[in-house]
Design an enzyme around this catalytic site. Structure first.
Site, PDB file in Angstrom:
ATOM      1  N   ASP A 161       4.594  -6.025   9.394  1.00 15.30           N
ATOM      2  CA  ASP A 161       3.610  -6.516   8.427  1.00 15.30           C
ATOM      3  C   ASP A 161       2.239  -5.931   8.748  1.00 15.30           C
ATOM      4  O   ASP A 161       1.328  -6.641   9.156  1.00 15.30           O
ATOM      5  CB  ASP A 161       3.592  -8.056   8.508  1.00 15.30           C
ATOM      6  CG  ASP A 161       2.577  -8.675   7.570  1.00 15.30           C
ATOM      7  OD1 ASP A 161       2.386  -8.142   6.473  1.00 15.30           O
ATOM      8  OD2 ASP A 161       1.983  -9.702   7.947  1.00 15.30           O
ATOM      9  N   HIS A 205       1.460 -11.345  -3.262  1.00 18.38           N
ATOM     10  CA  HIS A 205       0.521 -10.609  -2.422  1.00 18.38           C
ATOM     11  C   HIS A 205       1.115  -9.223  -2.263  1.00 18.38           C
ATOM     12  O   HIS A 205       2.094  -9.049  -1.542  1.00 18.38           O
ATOM     13  CB  HIS A 205       0.372 -11.261  -1.046  1.00 18.38           C
ATOM     14  CG  HIS A 205      -0.726 -12.270  -0.997  1.00 18.38           C
ATOM     15  ND1 HIS A 205      -1.130 -12.866   0.169  1.00 18.38           N
ATOM     16  CD2 HIS A 205      -1.528 -12.762  -1.974  1.00 18.38           C
ATOM     17  CE1 HIS A 205      -2.129 -13.702  -0.099  1.00 18.38           C
ATOM     18  NE2 HIS A 205      -2.384 -13.662  -1.390  1.00 18.38           N
ATOM     19  N   HIS A 263       5.973  -9.649   4.218  1.00 16.94           N
ATOM     20  CA  HIS A 263       6.391 -10.812   5.009  1.00 16.94           C
ATOM     21  C   HIS A 263       7.892 -11.029   5.107  1.00 16.94           C
ATOM     22  O   HIS A 263       8.356 -12.134   5.336  1.00 16.94           O
ATOM     23  CB  HIS A 263       5.741 -12.078   4.449  1.00 16.94           C
ATOM     24  CG  HIS A 263       4.278 -12.152   4.746  1.00 16.94           C
ATOM     25  ND1 HIS A 263       3.533 -13.294   4.580  1.00 16.94           N
ATOM     26  CD2 HIS A 263       3.417 -11.224   5.211  1.00 16.94           C
ATOM     27  CE1 HIS A 263       2.283 -13.056   4.919  1.00 16.94           C
ATOM     28  NE2 HIS A 263       2.183 -11.805   5.293  1.00 16.94           N
ATOM     29  N   ASP A 298      -3.205  -7.662  -1.018  1.00 15.73           N
ATOM     30  CA  ASP A 298      -3.441  -8.206   0.322  1.00 15.73           C
ATOM     31  C   ASP A 298      -3.110  -7.187   1.398  1.00 15.73           C
ATOM     32  O   ASP A 298      -1.960  -7.013   1.769  1.00 15.73           O
ATOM     33  CB  ASP A 298      -2.604  -9.484   0.536  1.00 15.73           C
ATOM     34  CG  ASP A 298      -2.851 -10.090   1.917  1.00 15.73           C
ATOM     35  OD1 ASP A 298      -3.877  -9.742   2.533  1.00 15.73           O
ATOM     36  OD2 ASP A 298      -2.030 -10.895   2.377  1.00 15.73           O
ATOM     37  N   GLU A 332       2.378 -19.509   0.836  1.00 17.19           N
ATOM     38  CA  GLU A 332       2.843 -18.182   1.270  1.00 17.19           C
ATOM     39  C   GLU A 332       3.620 -18.238   2.571  1.00 17.19           C
ATOM     40  O   GLU A 332       3.119 -18.698   3.593  1.00 17.19           O
ATOM     41  CB  GLU A 332       1.617 -17.268   1.437  1.00 17.19           C
ATOM     42  CG  GLU A 332       1.948 -15.855   1.888  1.00 17.19           C
ATOM     43  CD  GLU A 332       0.698 -15.003   2.068  1.00 17.19           C
ATOM     44  OE1 GLU A 332      -0.431 -15.551   2.006  1.00 17.19           O
ATOM     45  OE2 GLU A 332       0.857 -13.790   2.289  1.00 17.19           O
ATOM     46  N   LYS A 392       6.139 -16.475   5.702  1.00 14.68           N
ATOM     47  CA  LYS A 392       6.110 -15.275   6.533  1.00 14.68           C
ATOM     48  C   LYS A 392       7.294 -15.296   7.479  1.00 14.68           C
ATOM     49  O   LYS A 392       7.761 -16.361   7.871  1.00 14.68           O
ATOM     50  CB  LYS A 392       4.795 -15.261   7.325  1.00 14.68           C
ATOM     51  CG  LYS A 392       4.475 -13.956   7.991  1.00 14.68           C
ATOM     52  CD  LYS A 392       3.025 -13.947   8.443  1.00 14.68           C
ATOM     53  CE  LYS A 392       2.673 -12.622   9.073  1.00 14.68           C
ATOM     54  NZ  LYS A 392       1.247 -12.478   9.309  1.00 14.68           N
TER      55      LYS A 392
HETATM   56  C1  RNT Z   1      -1.141 -13.165   6.460  1.00 14.87           C
HETATM   57  C2  RNT Z   1      -1.085 -13.385   4.994  1.00 14.87           C
HETATM   58  C3  RNT Z   1      -2.354 -13.852   4.364  1.00 14.87           C
HETATM   59  C4  RNT Z   1      -3.568 -13.091   4.857  1.00 14.87           C
HETATM   60  C5  RNT Z   1      -4.839 -13.398   4.155  1.00 14.87           C
HETATM   61  C6  RNT Z   1      -6.016 -12.878   4.883  1.00 14.87           C
HETATM   62  O1  RNT Z   1      -0.041 -12.561   6.970  1.00 14.87           O
HETATM   63  O2  RNT Z   1      -0.612 -12.242   4.354  1.00 14.87           O
HETATM   64  O3  RNT Z   1      -2.248 -13.802   2.991  1.00 14.87           O
HETATM   65  O4  RNT Z   1      -3.358 -11.721   4.776  1.00 14.87           O
HETATM   66  O5  RNT Z   1      -4.909 -14.748   3.906  1.00 14.87           O
HETATM   67 ZN    ZN Z   2      -0.575 -12.355   2.177  1.00 16.75          ZN
END
Ligand code: RNT
Ligand code: ZN
Length: 415
Positions: A290, A282, A258, A322, A222, A224
């Site tokens: 965010d 997510h 993100h 999420d 993931e 960001k």
């Molecule tokens: C953080 C991410 C991640 C978290 C979780 C708790 O910016 O979105 O996915 O929200 O792992």
């Molecule tokens: Zn996330």
């Protein structure tokens, strides 16, 4: 005639079979994030949340341990129609021994209560290593840290988590998805934007070198854009993981909070799915940043659902929620987001996708726009209520009272 029958006839007129739609909708599982239930606190008593994450609000009744969290999830399940999974983080371990294992020592046994619970309910679990809220993450860097000891610690954690996830998949006969998100970045302008990324490649390669049964666990990564305290530079950017995941046969995880505030993840799905077999989402809601507000049925969510549905990606795009809002009833937050997500999927399935694509192909953009506008007032709610009824969960407007009574009966006791 009841509302559903009328709706069924109306949708038939535009070539959509609501019975087929309901059967299709009922095959998609939504992964519910356990961390909405306790403001991402976890059970380590680690102290303040960090890693650029922030939960605001102090609504009473936060779950304080595994039993309370599972009870709240059970209650949330009675409000949410359709198949569900639960997404855990490593900080939700419940080790039975006196000595608390380090995050790099965690094993599946430390998650026995959640595994038993999931097995009883015949649901799958998803998993996340926790690379934040920990002394070894205090510098703001984990897998991309210049400090080898720090990197090694988190590499061991990553490996431990994949083994735990593999055990979840095996026990539950339901493949787990382990999502990697790291907070690494710099508050201020970086002098060397490449070195941390090189280190991140090496760390991830080491984690993924460990052989794990693909039938029991698959991994996603993931990205960001920025976080609190990592405003100027984030090691794991979108471009970084695009390159990394695609070259390593891993899944990308797109979090709707993100990206730049006006950048939608919906439009990324069709491109990514031409180069990748699977995708993790997510679903979140950023407000100005965010901020992880509870997901609601807005244009963004509808656009995401349309992309999944129109390209028949039901089994290939995995949808997880999420967000973390502590200012409203936390169980309601789960229900609001999960119901909205499923309603968005239903709405997308009820659209005459083929007819729309045909019009577009012929250059009939007038017909396309008129049809899309017409869809907005079609009787989706009647189909949704029917779906809820068949699933044995309350329809819209019926469940707020249930939340209120759970609040009085159960949450008020948590003082
Ligand atoms: C953080 C991410 C991640 C978290 C979780 C708790 O910016 O979105 O996915 O929200 O792992
Ligand atoms: Zn996330």
């Amino acid at each position: 005639m009841n509302c559903y029958k009328m709706a069924n006839t109306r949708f038939q007129e535009i070539g959509v079979d609501t019975e087929k739609v309901l059967a299709r909708l009922d095959k998609i599982a939504l992964s519910l994030h356990c961390w909405q239930g306790d403001d991402v606190a976890g059970f380590e008593n680690a102290g303040a949340l960090d890693g650029g994450l922030a939960v605001t609000g102090n609504h009473p009744g936060r779950a304080r341990n595994g039993n309370e969290l599972r009870a709240d999830l059970d209650f949330a399940f009675t409000l949410i129609p359709g198949p569900k999974r639960v997404n855990l983080h490593a900080i939700y371990a419940e080790p039975s021994g006196k000595k608390k294992p380090g995050r790099d020592e965690l094993t599946a046994d430390d998650f026995a209560p959640f595994m038993d619970w999931a097995a009883d309910r015949r649901i799958g679990l998803d998993f996340n290593p926790t690379f934040f809220a920990h002394p070894m993450a205090a510098s703001g860097m984990t897998l991309s840290s210049p400090d080898k000891a720090v990197r090694k610690y988190w590499i061991r954690h990553g490996i431990a988590c994949r083994k735990i996830a593999e055990a979840f998949g095996k026990r539950l006969k339901n493949c787990c998805i382990t999502n990697f998100w790291i907070p690494d970045g710099y508050k201020d302008i970086a002098a060397d934007r490449m070195a941390p990324r090189k280190r991140l490649i090496e760390s991830l390669d080491e984690i993924f070198a460990e052989k794990i049964d693909q039938k029991c666990n698959r991994d996603s990564l993931e990205s960001k854009l920025f976080g609190i305290g990592s405003e100027s530079y984030v090691t794991g950017s979108h471009e970084f993981y695009m390159g990394y995941a695609l070259s390593r046969g891993k899944m990308i995880c797109l979090d709707s909070g993100h990206f730049h505030p006006t950048e939608s993840i919906a439009d990324k799905i069709s491109s990514l799915m031409l180069f990748s077999n699977e995708l993790m989402l997510h679903v979140s809601r950023g407000v100005r940043w965010d901020s992880d507000h509870a997901v609601i049925l807005n244009d963004e969510l509808r656009a995401i659902a349309e992309e999944v549905v129109r390209h028949q990606l039901d089994n290939k795009v995995h949808i997880g929620l999420d967000y973390f809002d502590g200012s409203i009833n936390r169980i309601a937050a789960w229900a609001i987001g999960a119901r909205a997500t499923r309603l968005a999927l239903l709405t997308a399935m009820l659209a005459p996708a083929k007819a729309l694509a045909e019009m577009e192909k012929k250059g009939d953009f007038t017909g396309r726009l008129v049809t899309m506008e017409t869809m907005k007032t079609m009787p989706v709610q009647a189909v949704w209520n029917e779906y809820c009824r068949r699933a044995g969960v309350p329809t819209d407007g019926e469940w707020l009272e249930m939340i209120r009574s759970y609040e009085k009966k159960t949450l008020a006791e948590r003082k």
